[in-house]
Design a protein around this motif. Structure first.
Motif, PDB file in Angstrom:
ATOM      1  N   LEU A 114       0.854  -1.187   0.000  1.00 38.93           N
ATOM      2  CA  LEU A 114       0.000   0.000   0.000  1.00 38.93           C
ATOM      3  C   LEU A 114       0.889   1.236   0.000  1.00 38.93           C
ATOM      4  N   ARG A 115       0.654   2.113  -0.958  1.00 41.72           N
ATOM      5  CA  ARG A 115       1.456   3.323  -1.070  1.00 41.72           C
ATOM      6  C   ARG A 115       0.691   4.361  -1.866  1.00 41.72           C
ATOM      7  N   VAL A 116       1.148   5.578  -1.798  1.00 38.48           N
ATOM      8  CA  VAL A 116       0.632   6.625  -2.670  1.00 38.48           C
ATOM      9  C   VAL A 116       1.413   6.574  -3.974  1.00 38.48           C
ATOM     10  N   ASP A 117       0.700   6.540  -5.084  1.00 38.54           N
ATOM     11  CA  ASP A 117       1.348   6.545  -6.395  1.00 38.54           C
ATOM     12  C   ASP A 117       2.033   7.907  -6.583  1.00 38.54           C
ATOM     13  N   PRO A 118       3.365   7.940  -6.666  1.00 41.43           N
ATOM     14  CA  PRO A 118       4.069   9.219  -6.734  1.00 41.43           C
ATOM     15  C   PRO A 118       3.891   9.965  -8.047  1.00 41.43           C
ATOM     16  N   VAL A 119       3.358   9.298  -9.077  1.00 42.78           N
ATOM     17  CA  VAL A 119       3.126   9.977 -10.353  1.00 42.78           C
ATOM     18  C   VAL A 119       1.631  10.083 -10.661  1.00 42.78           C
ATOM     19  N   HIS A 120       0.804   9.923  -9.644  1.00 39.99           N
ATOM     20  CA  HIS A 120      -0.644  10.056  -9.826  1.00 39.99           C
ATOM     21  C   HIS A 120      -0.969  11.482 -10.281  1.00 39.99           C
ATOM     22  N   PRO A 171      -2.298  13.829  -6.854  1.00 40.37           N
ATOM     23  CA  PRO A 171      -1.665  13.218  -5.685  1.00 40.37           C
ATOM     24  C   PRO A 171      -2.443  13.399  -4.387  1.00 40.37           C
ATOM     25  N   SER A 172      -3.129  14.527  -4.227  1.00 40.03           N
ATOM     26  CA  SER A 172      -3.900  14.738  -2.999  1.00 40.03           C
ATOM     27  C   SER A 172      -5.038  13.730  -2.885  1.00 40.03           C
ATOM     28  N   VAL A 218       1.094  15.591   0.274  1.00 45.29           N
ATOM     29  CA  VAL A 218       2.315  16.080  -0.368  1.00 45.29           C
ATOM     30  C   VAL A 218       2.937  17.119   0.553  1.00 45.29           C
ATOM     31  N   VAL A 219       4.272  17.041   0.732  1.00 50.21           N
ATOM     32  CA  VAL A 219       4.955  18.004   1.598  1.00 50.21           C
ATOM     33  C   VAL A 219       6.183  18.560   0.892  1.00 50.21           C
ATOM     34  N   ARG A 220       6.507  19.798   1.226  1.00 46.46           N
ATOM     35  CA  ARG A 220       7.794  20.363   0.806  1.00 46.46           C
ATOM     36  C   ARG A 220       8.812  20.002   1.874  1.00 46.46           C
ATOM     37  N   LEU A 221       9.923  19.420   1.470  1.00 46.48           N
ATOM     38  CA  LEU A 221      10.913  18.973   2.427  1.00 46.48           C
ATOM     39  C   LEU A 221      11.662  20.153   3.045  1.00 46.48           C
ATOM     40  N   ALA A 222      11.994  20.024   4.313  1.00 43.89           N
ATOM     41  CA  ALA A 222      12.792  21.033   4.995  1.00 43.89           C
ATOM     42  C   ALA A 222      14.207  21.040   4.422  1.00 43.89           C
ATOM     43  N   GLU A 223      14.884  22.180   4.578  1.00 46.04           N
ATOM     44  CA  GLU A 223      16.237  22.299   4.038  1.00 46.04           C
ATOM     45  C   GLU A 223      17.158  21.221   4.596  1.00 46.04           C
ATOM     46  N   LEU A 233       5.966  12.565  -0.444  1.00 43.67           N
ATOM     47  CA  LEU A 233       4.653  12.073  -0.033  1.00 43.67           C
ATOM     48  C   LEU A 233       4.856  11.319   1.274  1.00 43.67           C
ATOM     49  N   THR A 234       3.987  11.525   2.236  1.00 42.78           N
ATOM     50  CA  THR A 234       4.195  10.877   3.528  1.00 42.78           C
ATOM     51  C   THR A 234       2.875  10.566   4.219  1.00 42.78           C
ATOM     52  N   LEU A 235       2.849   9.456   4.929  1.00 45.48           N
ATOM     53  CA  LEU A 235       1.741   9.243   5.856  1.00 45.48           C
ATOM     54  C   LEU A 235       1.763  10.391   6.852  1.00 45.48           C
ATOM     55  N   GLY A 236       0.611  10.955   7.154  1.00 41.56           N
ATOM     56  CA  GLY A 236       0.548  12.065   8.096  1.00 41.56           C
ATOM     57  C   GLY A 236       0.689  11.599   9.532  1.00 41.56           C
TER      58      GLY A 236
END
Length: 250
Positions: free
Chosen positions: A99-105, A108-109, A153-158, A180-183
């Motif tokens: 089970l995963r989120v398709d990263p090219v869906h 994505p939301s 979907v998240v923007r990664l920290a520096e 993409l991450t489980l919340g």
């Protein structure tokens, strides 16, 4: 919170493997959420070293904690591709039990929301294994993440971008900006047991912060203290000396 201090990384990995195997013995068709990164590699070796491992996992489904947005599994920097090489192939787990989120869906939301629904409909996650990020992140839940956050979907920290860029430097210089991450809300709400693995002296400072601080979005890992059951496994290199022993005794 249950705190276990192990003498070495190998001992930590062995204890983590026992937790996973106990969860599978309790529920043969369990959902097991697993992380990526360096820390779980010892656990993965323990899980795959037995010739009976594929049989033990025959009814189970793996939930992927995170992935980079827009990356296909066959690309060299795919986290799902990495998980398949390091674990899933050894356990003979195909995509029908992942089970995963398709990263090219294309949406994505919507894909993130669908994963949360499926986890809930399947009765939740029997065991979620996590690693502690250098800035306290869990998966790609970066500092500032709310305790009720959904898969997204998240923007990664520096700090995470720099860490990831260093890892991928020898693989074409990939520098991911979004993931993409489980919340945290998904993890807390749907995990029956959470195991947090912490290894290495480079994690000692953030681990002490995790232990001392009350649940706060500033250090997402501290939010795990709100879980119905949290087991923290740290090796002595990460645990340090006197302060961790005082924490254990309380």
């Amino acid at each position: 919170m249950e705190l276990m201090i192990e003498s070495s990384y190998d001992a930590l990995s062995e204890s983590a493997a026992r937790l996973v195997e106990t969860a599978l013995a309790r529920k043969s068709d369990a959902l097991i959420c697993l992380p990526t990164g360096h820390t779980p590699l010892g656990l993965f070796r323990k899980l795959t070293e037995s010739p009976k491992a594929p049989e033990r996992w025959r009814g189970a489904t793996v939930v992927a904690l995170d992935e980079y947005l827009g990356v296909r599994p066959e690309q060299p920097h795919s986290l799902i591709g990495w998980l398949r090489r390091e674990l899933l192939d050894g356990l003979e787990i195909g995509n029908d039990r992942l089970l995963r989120v398709d990263p090219v869906h294309p949406e994505p939301s919507a894909a993130c929301a669908a994963l949360d629904r499926e986890i809930e409909e399947r009765g939740g996650i029997e065991l979620t294994v996590l690693g502690l990020g250098p800035n306290g992140h869990i998966g790609f839940n970066e500092p500032g993440t709310a305790a009720d956050s959904a898969t997204r979907v998240v923007r990664l920290a520096e700090a995470s971008i720099a860490s990831n860029a260093a890892y991928w430097k020898a693989r074409g210089g990939y520098e991911p900006e979004y993931g993409l991450t489980l919340g945290m809300g998904t993890i807390l709400r749907h995990s029956k047991t959470i195991a947090l693995l912490v290894s290495g002296a480079h994690k000692a400072d953030i681990f002490q912060q995790f232990l001392r601080q009350s649940p706060s979005p500033a250090i997402p890992a501290t939010l795990l203290k709100q879980a119905s059951r949290l087991i923290v496994l740290a090796d002595e290199a990460a645990a340090g000396k006197s302060e961790i022993r005082q924490t254990e005794d309380r």
